[in-house]
Design an enzyme around this catalytic site. Sequence first.
Site, PDB file in Angstrom:
ATOM      1  N   SER A 227       0.853  -1.214   0.000  1.00 58.50           N
ATOM      2  CA  SER A 227       0.000   0.000   0.000  1.00 58.50           C
ATOM      3  C   SER A 227       0.881   1.254   0.000  1.00 58.50           C
ATOM      4  O   SER A 227       0.468   2.307  -0.459  1.00 58.50           O
ATOM      5  CB  SER A 227      -0.886   0.006   1.255  1.00 58.50           C
ATOM      6  OG  SER A 227      -0.060   0.019   2.413  1.00 58.50           O
TER       7      SER A 227
ATOM      8  N   SER B  83       9.070   4.876  17.936  1.00 55.56           N
ATOM      9  CA  SER B  83       9.484   6.218  17.518  1.00 55.56           C
ATOM     10  C   SER B  83       9.715   7.126  18.716  1.00 55.56           C
ATOM     11  O   SER B  83       9.045   6.993  19.742  1.00 55.56           O
ATOM     12  CB  SER B  83       8.385   6.823  16.624  1.00 55.56           C
ATOM     13  OG  SER B  83       8.618   8.190  16.410  1.00 55.56           O
TER      14      SER B  83
ATOM     15  N   TYR C 268      -1.072   8.781  15.342  1.00 58.70           N
ATOM     16  CA  TYR C 268       0.098   7.969  14.933  1.00 58.70           C
ATOM     17  C   TYR C 268       0.998   7.718  16.153  1.00 58.70           C
ATOM     18  O   TYR C 268       1.327   6.578  16.467  1.00 58.70           O
ATOM     19  CB  TYR C 268       0.891   8.664  13.829  1.00 58.70           C
ATOM     20  CG  TYR C 268       2.287   8.107  13.715  1.00 58.70           C
ATOM     21  CD1 TYR C 268       3.372   8.784  14.264  1.00 58.70           C
ATOM     22  CD2 TYR C 268       2.501   6.873  13.130  1.00 58.70           C
ATOM     23  CE1 TYR C 268       4.643   8.245  14.221  1.00 58.70           C
ATOM     24  CE2 TYR C 268       3.780   6.322  13.091  1.00 58.70           C
ATOM     25  CZ  TYR C 268       4.839   7.018  13.637  1.00 58.70           C
ATOM     26  OH  TYR C 268       6.095   6.471  13.610  1.00 58.70           O
TER      27      TYR C 268
ATOM     28  N   LYS D 138       2.014   4.121  18.568  1.00 60.99           N
ATOM     29  CA  LYS D 138       3.341   3.621  18.958  1.00 60.99           C
ATOM     30  C   LYS D 138       3.377   3.393  20.475  1.00 60.99           C
ATOM     31  O   LYS D 138       3.889   2.399  20.970  1.00 60.99           O
ATOM     32  CB  LYS D 138       4.440   4.604  18.544  1.00 60.99           C
ATOM     33  CG  LYS D 138       4.642   4.687  17.046  1.00 60.99           C
ATOM     34  CD  LYS D 138       4.996   3.322  16.437  1.00 60.99           C
ATOM     35  CE  LYS D 138       5.163   3.384  14.944  1.00 60.99           C
ATOM     36  NZ  LYS D 138       5.349   2.050  14.335  1.00 60.99           N
TER      37      LYS D 138
ATOM     38  N   LEU E 230      11.298  16.376   6.233  1.00 62.55           N
ATOM     39  CA  LEU E 230      12.218  17.430   5.775  1.00 62.55           C
ATOM     40  C   LEU E 230      13.163  16.970   4.669  1.00 62.55           C
ATOM     41  O   LEU E 230      13.265  17.616   3.614  1.00 62.55           O
ATOM     42  CB  LEU E 230      13.041  17.938   6.969  1.00 62.55           C
ATOM     43  CG  LEU E 230      14.106  18.995   6.626  1.00 62.55           C
ATOM     44  CD1 LEU E 230      13.451  20.283   6.157  1.00 62.55           C
ATOM     45  CD2 LEU E 230      15.011  19.261   7.841  1.00 62.55           C
TER      46      LEU E 230
HETATM   47  C1  WQD Z   1      11.722  17.603  10.908  1.00 62.06           C
HETATM   48  C2  WQD Z   1      11.884  19.112  11.079  1.00 62.06           C
HETATM   49  C3  WQD Z   1       9.850  20.361  10.833  1.00 62.06           C
HETATM   50  C4  WQD Z   1       9.242  19.503   6.605  1.00 62.06           C
HETATM   51  C5  WQD Z   1       8.285  12.787  12.024  1.00 62.06           C
HETATM   52  C6  WQD Z   1       7.452  11.895  12.883  1.00 62.06           C
HETATM   53  C7  WQD Z   1       8.320  10.855  13.524  1.00 62.06           C
HETATM   54  C8  WQD Z   1       9.066  10.120  12.452  1.00 62.06           C
HETATM   55  C9  WQD Z   1       9.907  11.097  11.633  1.00 62.06           C
HETATM   56  C10 WQD Z   1       7.900   8.152  11.738  1.00 62.06           C
HETATM   57  C11 WQD Z   1      10.750  19.741  11.880  1.00 62.06           C
HETATM   58  C12 WQD Z   1      10.848  20.721   9.745  1.00 62.06           C
HETATM   59  C13 WQD Z   1       9.771  19.525   7.890  1.00 62.06           C
HETATM   60  C14 WQD Z   1       9.208  20.702   5.839  1.00 62.06           C
HETATM   61  C15 WQD Z   1      10.230  21.871   7.665  1.00 62.06           C
HETATM   62  N1  WQD Z   1       8.158   9.455  11.599  1.00 62.06           N
HETATM   63  N2  WQD Z   1      10.262  20.688   8.392  1.00 62.06           N
HETATM   64  N3  WQD Z   1       9.716  21.848   6.410  1.00 62.06           N
HETATM   65  O1  WQD Z   1       8.279  15.801  12.525  1.00 62.06           O
HETATM   66  O2  WQD Z   1      10.617  15.390  13.466  1.00 62.06           O
HETATM   67  O3  WQD Z   1       9.215  13.449  12.829  1.00 62.06           O
HETATM   68  O4  WQD Z   1       8.985  12.048  11.058  1.00 62.06           O
HETATM   69  O5  WQD Z   1       8.350   7.401  12.572  1.00 62.06           O
HETATM   70  O6  WQD Z   1       7.508   9.964  14.240  1.00 62.06           O
HETATM   71  O7  WQD Z   1       6.885  12.677  13.908  1.00 62.06           O
HETATM   72  O8  WQD Z   1      10.158  14.921  11.063  1.00 62.06           O
HETATM   73  O9  WQD Z   1      10.986  15.531   8.826  1.00 62.06           O
HETATM   74  O10 WQD Z   1       8.568  16.059   9.414  1.00 62.06           O
HETATM   75  O11 WQD Z   1      10.385  17.390  10.450  1.00 62.06           O
HETATM   76  O12 WQD Z   1      10.671  22.924   8.145  1.00 62.06           O
HETATM   77  O13 WQD Z   1       8.739  20.747   4.672  1.00 62.06           O
HETATM   78  O14 WQD Z   1      11.848  19.724   9.801  1.00 62.06           O
HETATM   79  O15 WQD Z   1       9.215  21.532  11.296  1.00 62.06           O
HETATM   80  O16 WQD Z   1      11.303  20.781  12.662  1.00 62.06           O
HETATM   81  P1  WQD Z   1       9.532  14.999  12.533  1.00 62.06           P
HETATM   82  P2  WQD Z   1       9.987  15.948   9.849  1.00 62.06           P
END
Ligand code: WQD
Length: 338
Positions: free
Chosen positions: A34, A125, A150, A154, A201
């Site tokens: 999926s 996580s 989510y 966990k 990110l």
């Molecule tokens: C990282 C930083 C954003 C996107 C999540 C889940 C976690 C795990 C990993 C599954 C933050 C900033 C992000 C963008 C940005 N997932 N950002 N612009 O939120 O730490 O963790 O993913 O297991 O459980 O919660 O990761 O990569 O989304 O964000 O500025 O377009 O990058 O604000 O500070 P996160 P992320």
Amino acid sequence: MKILVTGGLGFIGSHTVVELQDKGFEVVVIDDCSNSSEKVLEGITSITGKMPLFEKIDLKEKSKVEAFFKKYQDIEGVIHFAASKAVGESVEKPLLYYENNIGTLVYLLKELSKKNTSNFIFSSSCTVYGQADKMPISETAPVKPAESPYGNTKQIGEEIIRDTCAVTQGLNAIALRYFNPMGAHPSGHIGELPIGVPQNLVPFITQTGVGLREQLSVFGDDYPTEDGTCIRDYIYVVDLAKAHVQALQRLLEGKNEENYEVFNLGTGKGSSVLEVIHSFERVSGKKLNYKIVDRRPGDVVSAYADTKKANEVLGWKAEYTLDEAMKSAWDWEQKIRG
Ligand code: WQD
């Protein structure tokens, strides 16, 4: 001896299958495809020279899970990745997350409870810590009320495993709490394949770098950090995959001190969003087009791992730097868009 990897065609799952095969394990992959593709099997085989056994099964179908364990009586260990993992989507569709992430876990544990001995590695996580009070975050940090369904799946998943291990003779488990996985296999045969607009990110950065996205939005630069942007612990996916093999071997060799253990998996180093952007610019030689926008609801200011327990008890340590991981992500992005 066979090892079952659920979600084995996914991002972290596929990299773990490679490391398992490299250590000589025979792997059976379950995936419902999926959020992944059977083409990943070819990528894994290109790296290891061995095609893992594969069963396309939706773990929500209890009868299919039962039939699988009747067919494969010699499963000695299970690494369970299969789950929905988009934080934002979980807020909109909580029942999809509770059914898929909790229901399937219960079906798997029911089958493992029937065996004399079984070893279970759970993909958890750092999100369970919410905004931790103290950095770096150790395994003894309190689990806080989840910020999303989510994250709640966990937390609940860990509790289900803990309670089941407590009363099930022969069932041993380890929960691995990932910080922020990133990157792709150095061979260029497997990597992250986000579907649609990436939430995370690093894939958004590399997609912007390759011209698939116009501009990266940085969610806030008014946080109480050195450069105002949020801090995370970005861990190379190959380092993370190796930790899963280490954890499995700990259980197979009976080295675990409890029937249920937890380890944080990170590098122990925090990097801000701007530092990650600068890492991309260093490894790619390109200027990244980004703008600062409002904060994203639910973001914690800072999260990076205390790696003492993983280093000293699990005997595992992340080896790759942010730049090395970013280089692998950039090479992969260029290859799949090439
Ligand atoms: C990282 C930083 C954003 C996107 C999540 C889940 C976690 C795990 C990993 C599954 C933050 C900033 C992000 C963008 C940005 N997932 N950002 N612009 O939120 O730490 O963790 O993913 O297991 O459980 O919660 O990761 O990569 O989304 O964000 O500025 O377009 O990058 O604000 O500070 P996160 P992320």
